[in-house]
Design a protein around this motif. Sequence first.
Motif, PDB file in Angstrom:
ATOM      1  N   GLY A 194      76.228  49.977   2.424  1.00 18.26           N
ATOM      2  CA  GLY A 194      76.325  48.566   2.770  1.00 18.26           C
ATOM      3  C   GLY A 194      77.586  47.909   2.250  1.00 18.26           C
ATOM      4  N   CYS A 195      77.828  48.032   0.930  1.00 15.29           N
ATOM      5  CA  CYS A 195      78.977  47.334   0.327  1.00 15.29           C
ATOM      6  C   CYS A 195      80.038  48.277  -0.223  1.00 15.29           C
ATOM      7  CB  CYS A 195      78.494  46.403  -0.775  1.00 15.29           C
ATOM      8  SG  CYS A 195      77.748  47.248  -2.193  1.00 15.29           S
ATOM      9  N   GLY A 196      79.767  49.579  -0.219  1.00 10.59           N
ATOM     10  CA  GLY A 196      80.773  50.540  -0.673  1.00 10.59           C
ATOM     11  C   GLY A 196      80.816  50.754  -2.168  1.00 10.59           C
ATOM     12  N   SER A 211      71.103  47.716  -0.416  1.00 14.11           N
ATOM     13  CA  SER A 211      71.051  48.615   0.738  1.00 14.11           C
ATOM     14  C   SER A 211      70.527  49.999   0.332  1.00 14.11           C
ATOM     15  CB  SER A 211      72.441  48.775   1.354  1.00 14.11           C
ATOM     16  OG  SER A 211      72.435  49.785   2.362  1.00 14.11           O
ATOM     17  N   PRO A 212      69.628  50.587   1.157  1.00 11.40           N
ATOM     18  CA  PRO A 212      69.167  51.945   0.879  1.00 11.40           C
ATOM     19  C   PRO A 212      70.071  53.009   1.485  1.00 11.40           C
ATOM     20  CG  PRO A 212      67.919  51.056   2.713  1.00 11.40           C
ATOM     21  CD  PRO A 212      68.878  49.964   2.273  1.00 11.40           C
ATOM     22  N   GLU A 213      71.090  52.598   2.237  1.00  9.63           N
ATOM     23  CA  GLU A 213      71.990  53.542   2.898  1.00  9.63           C
ATOM     24  C   GLU A 213      73.097  53.990   1.933  1.00  9.63           C
ATOM     25  OE1 GLU A 213      71.183  54.605   5.851  1.00  9.63           O
ATOM     26  OE2 GLU A 213      69.511  53.174   5.933  1.00  9.63           O
ATOM     27  N   TRP A 214      73.451  55.263   2.006  1.00 14.25           N
ATOM     28  CA  TRP A 214      74.506  55.757   1.123  1.00 14.25           C
ATOM     29  C   TRP A 214      75.072  57.071   1.644  1.00 14.25           C
ATOM     30  CZ3 TRP A 214      73.426  60.539  -1.022  1.00 14.25           C
ATOM     31  CH2 TRP A 214      72.084  60.939  -1.054  1.00 14.25           C
ATOM     32  N   ASP A 215      76.280  57.379   1.154  1.00 10.26           N
ATOM     33  CA  ASP A 215      76.842  58.715   1.308  1.00 10.26           C
ATOM     34  C   ASP A 215      77.445  59.100  -0.024  1.00 10.26           C
ATOM     35  OD1 ASP A 215      79.122  57.192   1.153  1.00 10.26           O
ATOM     36  OD2 ASP A 215      79.885  57.713   3.138  1.00 10.26           O
TER      37      ASP A 215
END
Length: 295
Positions: A194-196, A211-215
Amino acid sequence: MTELYEQLTTYEGRPTSTSGVGKDLVNTPMIRHWCEAMGDTNPAYDGPGAVAPPTMLQAWTMGGLSGHTDRSGAYDELSALLDGAGYTSIVATDCEQEYLRPLRPGDRITFDAVIESVSPRKTTKLGTGHFVTTRMDIRADGQLAGTHRFRILKYAPAAREPKGTRPRPVINRDNAGFWEGVGRHRLLIQRCGGCGTLRLPWLPGCNDCGSPEWDTVEACGAGTVYSYVVMHHPPFPAFDPPYAVALIELAEGVRMISNVVGVPYDKVRIGMPVQLEFLRVDPELELPVFRGGEV
């Protein structure tokens, strides 16, 4: 043993400090130093109307290298009694704090401390001994602001076990990717989708935006010692004290705890440059560690 315990319990309720006075008023510079060290950017601790972080409660009572002159001898007497019974080793076990009132710059801190309890004889993995709990009531300008309980174990060390294997890391669905990376000699840092924001250790969501999204991004391996301790006690079979445990600040800006290797433990320094490497500690476990260089 019954006779000894009866002697020990006579110290319960005896004061170790009466009407102690903090060496400094609660002040903004100390709050700033604390927040910088802890990485705490809460706006409540900065600017007009700021308060001190609650966890600083005990900090305002500390006597520094010169100590306080108003201590009673009760604690030293109790410690000597335990030493004489063979309980010559000591380890801090835990502390509890209760916060009743915010501390603000300008507050004058006073405190009273008492030996609250001495436990019956207990046997732990470290050895056999007694837990001693002290309670400190801390006041700001005469008003009770909080209570601090500190507990130690005075013990006779158990016989050392043969050297064993390192404890296994706890691997779960939230950090499995990190340990898979270690197995491939890669130190992976999570990056919020989400925000890096980068984060380490791994978490299921971002602390900044939720945010639950990540890499992931791979750490280059360079870093510096942000802080460190030298472990002497307690001894564990898989470790050979003394050794240095450090908080490493990676070049990417995140921090992680690991061992510093390649330099004597007493040569580790804050600011020391370090480089990532992977150390096989037994046939089934490899860990990321950091090799120290010259400051």
